[in-house]
Design a protein around this motif. Structure first.
Motif, PDB file in Angstrom:
ATOM      1  N   MET A   1      -0.205   5.018  13.112  1.00 44.25           N
ATOM      2  CA  MET A   1       0.609   3.956  12.560  1.00 44.25           C
ATOM      3  C   MET A   1      -0.267   2.890  11.916  1.00 44.25           C
ATOM      4  O   MET A   1       0.015   2.432  10.836  1.00 44.25           O
ATOM      5  N   TYR A   2      -1.344   2.484  12.599  1.00 41.68           N
ATOM      6  CA  TYR A   2      -2.236   1.465  12.056  1.00 41.68           C
ATOM      7  C   TYR A   2      -2.870   1.941  10.762  1.00 41.68           C
ATOM      8  O   TYR A   2      -2.962   1.193   9.799  1.00 41.68           O
ATOM      9  N   ARG A   3      -3.257   3.205  10.735  1.00 42.57           N
ATOM     10  CA  ARG A   3      -3.870   3.779   9.535  1.00 42.57           C
ATOM     11  C   ARG A   3      -2.891   3.757   8.375  1.00 42.57           C
ATOM     12  O   ARG A   3      -3.247   3.466   7.250  1.00 42.57           O
ATOM     13  N   GLU A   4      -1.619   4.105   8.651  1.00 44.08           N
ATOM     14  CA  GLU A   4      -0.570   4.062   7.634  1.00 44.08           C
ATOM     15  C   GLU A   4      -0.428   2.650   7.071  1.00 44.08           C
ATOM     16  O   GLU A   4      -0.303   2.457   5.882  1.00 44.08           O
ATOM     17  N   LEU A   5      -0.463   1.653   7.947  1.00 41.17           N
ATOM     18  CA  LEU A   5      -0.325   0.266   7.527  1.00 41.17           C
ATOM     19  C   LEU A   5      -1.467  -0.143   6.610  1.00 41.17           C
ATOM     20  O   LEU A   5      -1.247  -0.774   5.581  1.00 41.17           O
ATOM     21  N   VAL A   6      -2.691   0.246   6.955  1.00 35.55           N
ATOM     22  CA  VAL A   6      -3.851  -0.091   6.129  1.00 35.55           C
ATOM     23  C   VAL A   6      -3.722   0.561   4.762  1.00 35.55           C
ATOM     24  O   VAL A   6      -3.977  -0.066   3.744  1.00 35.55           O
ATOM     25  N   ILE A   7      -3.281   1.804   4.729  1.00 38.06           N
ATOM     26  CA  ILE A   7      -3.122   2.503   3.453  1.00 38.06           C
ATOM     27  C   ILE A   7      -2.035   1.833   2.625  1.00 38.06           C
ATOM     28  O   ILE A   7      -2.206   1.621   1.432  1.00 38.06           O
ATOM     29  N   GLY A  54      13.353   4.098  -7.592  1.00 37.62           N
ATOM     30  CA  GLY A  54      13.220   3.311  -6.380  1.00 37.62           C
ATOM     31  C   GLY A  54      12.850   4.113  -5.145  1.00 37.62           C
ATOM     32  O   GLY A  54      12.938   3.606  -4.032  1.00 37.62           O
ATOM     33  N   THR A  55      12.434   5.373  -5.329  1.00 34.40           N
ATOM     34  CA  THR A  55      12.005   6.202  -4.210  1.00 34.40           C
ATOM     35  C   THR A  55      10.513   6.491  -4.318  1.00 34.40           C
ATOM     36  O   THR A  55       9.912   6.302  -5.375  1.00 34.40           O
ATOM     37  N   TYR A  56       9.927   6.953  -3.203  1.00 30.57           N
ATOM     38  CA  TYR A  56       8.526   7.358  -3.221  1.00 30.57           C
ATOM     39  C   TYR A  56       8.309   8.510  -2.245  1.00 30.57           C
ATOM     40  O   TYR A  56       9.130   8.752  -1.348  1.00 30.57           O
ATOM     41  N   GLU A  57       7.224   9.238  -2.449  1.00 35.99           N
ATOM     42  CA  GLU A  57       6.772  10.291  -1.548  1.00 35.99           C
ATOM     43  C   GLU A  57       5.281  10.098  -1.357  1.00 35.99           C
ATOM     44  O   GLU A  57       4.588   9.637  -2.264  1.00 35.99           O
ATOM     45  N   SER A  58       4.784  10.469  -0.176  1.00 39.05           N
ATOM     46  CA  SER A  58       3.375  10.303   0.121  1.00 39.05           C
ATOM     47  C   SER A  58       2.892  11.494   0.933  1.00 39.05           C
ATOM     48  O   SER A  58       3.673  12.092   1.678  1.00 39.05           O
ATOM     49  N   GLY A  59       1.609  11.836   0.806  1.00 40.73           N
ATOM     50  CA  GLY A  59       1.090  12.954   1.580  1.00 40.73           C
ATOM     51  C   GLY A  59      -0.404  13.125   1.436  1.00 40.73           C
ATOM     52  O   GLY A  59      -1.101  12.272   0.895  1.00 40.73           O
ATOM     53  N   HIS A  65       4.360  14.044   3.681  1.00 39.92           N
ATOM     54  CA  HIS A  65       4.697  13.627   5.035  1.00 39.92           C
ATOM     55  C   HIS A  65       5.504  12.334   5.100  1.00 39.92           C
ATOM     56  O   HIS A  65       5.974  11.964   6.160  1.00 39.92           O
ATOM     57  N   SER A  66       5.695  11.645   4.004  1.00 39.29           N
ATOM     58  CA  SER A  66       6.487  10.414   4.017  1.00 39.29           C
ATOM     59  C   SER A  66       7.365  10.358   2.778  1.00 39.29           C
ATOM     60  O   SER A  66       6.934  10.716   1.687  1.00 39.29           O
ATOM     61  N   THR A  67       8.576   9.886   2.977  1.00 39.69           N
ATOM     62  CA  THR A  67       9.484   9.618   1.859  1.00 39.69           C
ATOM     63  C   THR A  67      10.210   8.317   2.154  1.00 39.69           C
ATOM     64  O   THR A  67      10.297   7.890   3.302  1.00 39.69           O
ATOM     65  N   THR A  78       4.936  -8.749  -4.951  1.00 39.45           N
ATOM     66  CA  THR A  78       4.812  -7.945  -3.738  1.00 39.45           C
ATOM     67  C   THR A  78       5.492  -6.594  -3.908  1.00 39.45           C
ATOM     68  O   THR A  78       6.536  -6.488  -4.561  1.00 39.45           O
ATOM     69  N   PHE A  79       4.902  -5.586  -3.312  1.00 39.15           N
ATOM     70  CA  PHE A  79       5.419  -4.221  -3.306  1.00 39.15           C
ATOM     71  C   PHE A  79       5.771  -3.878  -1.864  1.00 39.15           C
ATOM     72  O   PHE A  79       4.925  -4.002  -0.977  1.00 39.15           O
ATOM     73  N   LEU A  80       7.024  -3.457  -1.601  1.00 38.34           N
ATOM     74  CA  LEU A  80       7.439  -3.155  -0.250  1.00 38.34           C
ATOM     75  C   LEU A  80       7.983  -1.727  -0.167  1.00 38.34           C
ATOM     76  O   LEU A  80       9.095  -1.453  -0.612  1.00 38.34           O
ATOM     77  N   PRO A  81       7.184  -0.793   0.383  1.00 39.56           N
ATOM     78  CA  PRO A  81       7.699   0.551   0.630  1.00 39.56           C
ATOM     79  C   PRO A  81       8.392   0.597   1.995  1.00 39.56           C
ATOM     80  O   PRO A  81       7.947  -0.047   2.949  1.00 39.56           O
ATOM     81  N   THR A  82       9.505   1.323   2.093  1.00 40.48           N
ATOM     82  CA  THR A  82      10.224   1.484   3.344  1.00 40.48           C
ATOM     83  C   THR A  82      10.409   2.971   3.614  1.00 40.48           C
ATOM     84  O   THR A  82      11.144   3.635   2.887  1.00 40.48           O
TER      85      THR A  82
END
Length: 85
Positions: A1-7, A54-59, A65-67, A78-82
């Protein structure tokens, strides 16, 4: 989780700066460098694709692994991904 936050923070800073310079936020973003304090913790083949709808994907590599959805506040720059998963 912390690593995700830093990224996410790194992506936010990079994208906000680039958006301010070019007006382009959407597209494929490759994570080239992640540092936590004095330690480099760059993941291998990490990417995020930000879509205009307004969508994103990450991996990593070929794995997604994330959408989720994202918002950009131009007045606050500011950019806010959820993530939804």
């Amino acid at each position: 989780m912390y690593r995700e936050l830093v990224i996410i923070i790194l992506i936010t800073v990079t994208q906000s700066t680039l958006f301010a310079q070019t007006g382009q936020l959407t597209g494929l973003w490759l994570i080239e460098n992640v540092q936590v304090g004095t330690e480099e913790m760059t993941p291998i083949a990490r990417w995020t694709r930000i879509d205009a709808d307004g969508t994103y994907e990450s991996g990593n590599g070929w794995l997604k692994h994330s959408t989720g959805s994202w918002e950009f506040n131009s007045s606050k720059n500011t950019f806010l991904p959820t993530a939804k998963n």
